[in-house]
Scaffold this active site. Structure first.
Site, mmCIF file in Angstrom:
data_model
loop_
_atom_site.group_PDB
_atom_site.id
_atom_site.type_symbol
_atom_site.label_atom_id
_atom_site.label_comp_id
_atom_site.label_asym_id
_atom_site.label_seq_id
_atom_site.Cartn_x
_atom_site.Cartn_y
_atom_site.Cartn_z
ATOM 1 N N ASP A 186 -2.949 0.851 7.872
ATOM 2 C CA ASP A 186 -1.767 1.698 7.643
ATOM 3 C C ASP A 186 -0.632 1.355 8.619
ATOM 4 O O ASP A 186 0.181 2.224 8.942
ATOM 5 C CB ASP A 186 -2.120 3.202 7.766
ATOM 6 C CG ASP A 186 -3.121 3.634 6.705
ATOM 7 O OD1 ASP A 186 -3.115 3.061 5.604
ATOM 8 O OD2 ASP A 186 -3.924 4.541 6.998
ATOM 9 N N SER A 199 4.811 6.957 2.312
ATOM 10 C CA SER A 199 5.351 5.662 2.720
ATOM 11 C C SER A 199 4.750 4.546 1.883
ATOM 12 O O SER A 199 3.544 4.543 1.613
ATOM 13 C CB SER A 199 4.959 5.353 4.184
ATOM 14 O OG SER A 199 5.252 6.423 5.055
ATOM 15 N N HIS A 211 0.825 5.325 1.303
ATOM 16 C CA HIS A 211 0.078 6.211 2.205
ATOM 17 C C HIS A 211 0.762 7.581 2.226
ATOM 18 O O HIS A 211 1.994 7.655 2.321
ATOM 19 C CB HIS A 211 0.047 5.604 3.617
ATOM 20 C CG HIS A 211 -0.789 6.389 4.567
ATOM 21 N ND1 HIS A 211 -2.171 6.362 4.545
ATOM 22 C CD2 HIS A 211 -0.447 7.261 5.543
ATOM 23 C CE1 HIS A 211 -2.636 7.175 5.473
ATOM 24 N NE2 HIS A 211 -1.604 7.737 6.087
ATOM 25 N N ASN A 239 0.849 -1.193 0.000
ATOM 26 C CA ASN A 239 0.000 0.000 0.000
ATOM 27 C C ASN A 239 0.884 1.241 0.000
ATOM 28 O O ASN A 239 2.029 1.188 0.447
ATOM 29 C CB ASN A 239 -0.888 0.012 1.245
ATOM 30 C CG ASN A 239 -1.848 1.187 1.271
ATOM 31 O OD1 ASN A 239 -2.430 1.554 0.233
ATOM 32 N ND2 ASN A 239 -2.012 1.815 2.426
#
Ligand code: GRF
Length: 215
Positions: free
Chosen positions: A147, A138, A111, A109
């Site tokens: 997250d 990040s 972020h 992912n």
């Protein structure tokens, strides 16, 4: 080097998706985007995928009876493309534990903050309100904590005294387009993996921040 099949999940504009697509044109990158899946039919990222000749699917979460049913259908659709890596690029759905466990070690992912700071939404505004001198973005492996998974790479962006959430977002976005292709390529080349204690690059533990890039 064998190709690495990647499936990208989006909900919106897909500028990170575009950066990933563009990066694959570079010599020797073994990543291949097999499909782009959106939970919204109007996501502009679907157009970007079509223009690049990439298969697209829409799975509207509102058509499903709850998160478990949606995630089960999502897994079935993703696995139809046989990916080694699944990339969340602005996919605005909270995923179930079952989904995250299914893709453990092969789910990334991005972020827009220097995690662990500012999990969740409105990260640029929160960094400005806190008076931070540095902000950034990040890439991390996804775990069941939102997250919260092990960090792979962070780009640090200095905050200017006259920054607005919009101006800061724009510079952070620019760095996202740099670090996500980097992380995808590392994974596709077999250099990046999720070890027992966190993310590893070339067989060595990455620092808690991930690989740190200062701009
Ligand atoms: C990015 O800011 C990303 O960090 C967050 O969602 C946004 C997606 O932007 N997860 P885009 O659709 O890639 O332009």
């Amino acid at each position: 080097m064998a190709d690495c099949n990647v499936v990208v999940l989006i909900s919106g504009s897909g500028s990170n998706l575009q950066a990933l697509i563009d990066s694959i044109a570079h010599d020797g990158n073994p990543a291949r985007i097999a499909a782009v899946i959106s939970n919204r039919a109007d996501a502009y990222g679907l157009e970007r995928a079509k223009q690049a000749g990439i298969a697209t699917r829409v799975l509207d979460h509102k058509q499903f009876d709850g998160r478990d049913a949606f995630d089960a259908a999502l897994i079935e659709t993703i696995d139809g493309f046989d990916p080694q890596l699944v990339v969340l690029a602005g996919f605005m759905r909270i995923l179930t534990g079952g989904f995250v466990r299914h893709y453990e070690g092969r789910l990334l992912n991005i972020h827009p903050s220097l995690l662990p700071k500012y999990k969740g939404l409105h990260t640029h505004q929160r960094a400005l309100e806190a008076g931070d001198r540095e902000h950034g973005c990040s890439v991390h492996f996804v775990t069941e904590e939102l997250d919260g998974g092990p960090l792979v790479v962070q780009a640090v962006v200095p905050v200017e005294s006259d920054d607005t959430p919009e101006s800061l977002a724009q510079r952070v976005h620019g760095q996202e387009h740099h670090i996500y292709p980097l992380a995808m390529r590392w994974f596709a080349e077999g250099r990046l993996r999720l070890g027992q204690t966190g993310a590893q690059l070339d067989g060595k533990d990455l620092p808690a921040t991930g690989h740190l890039i200062r701009t």
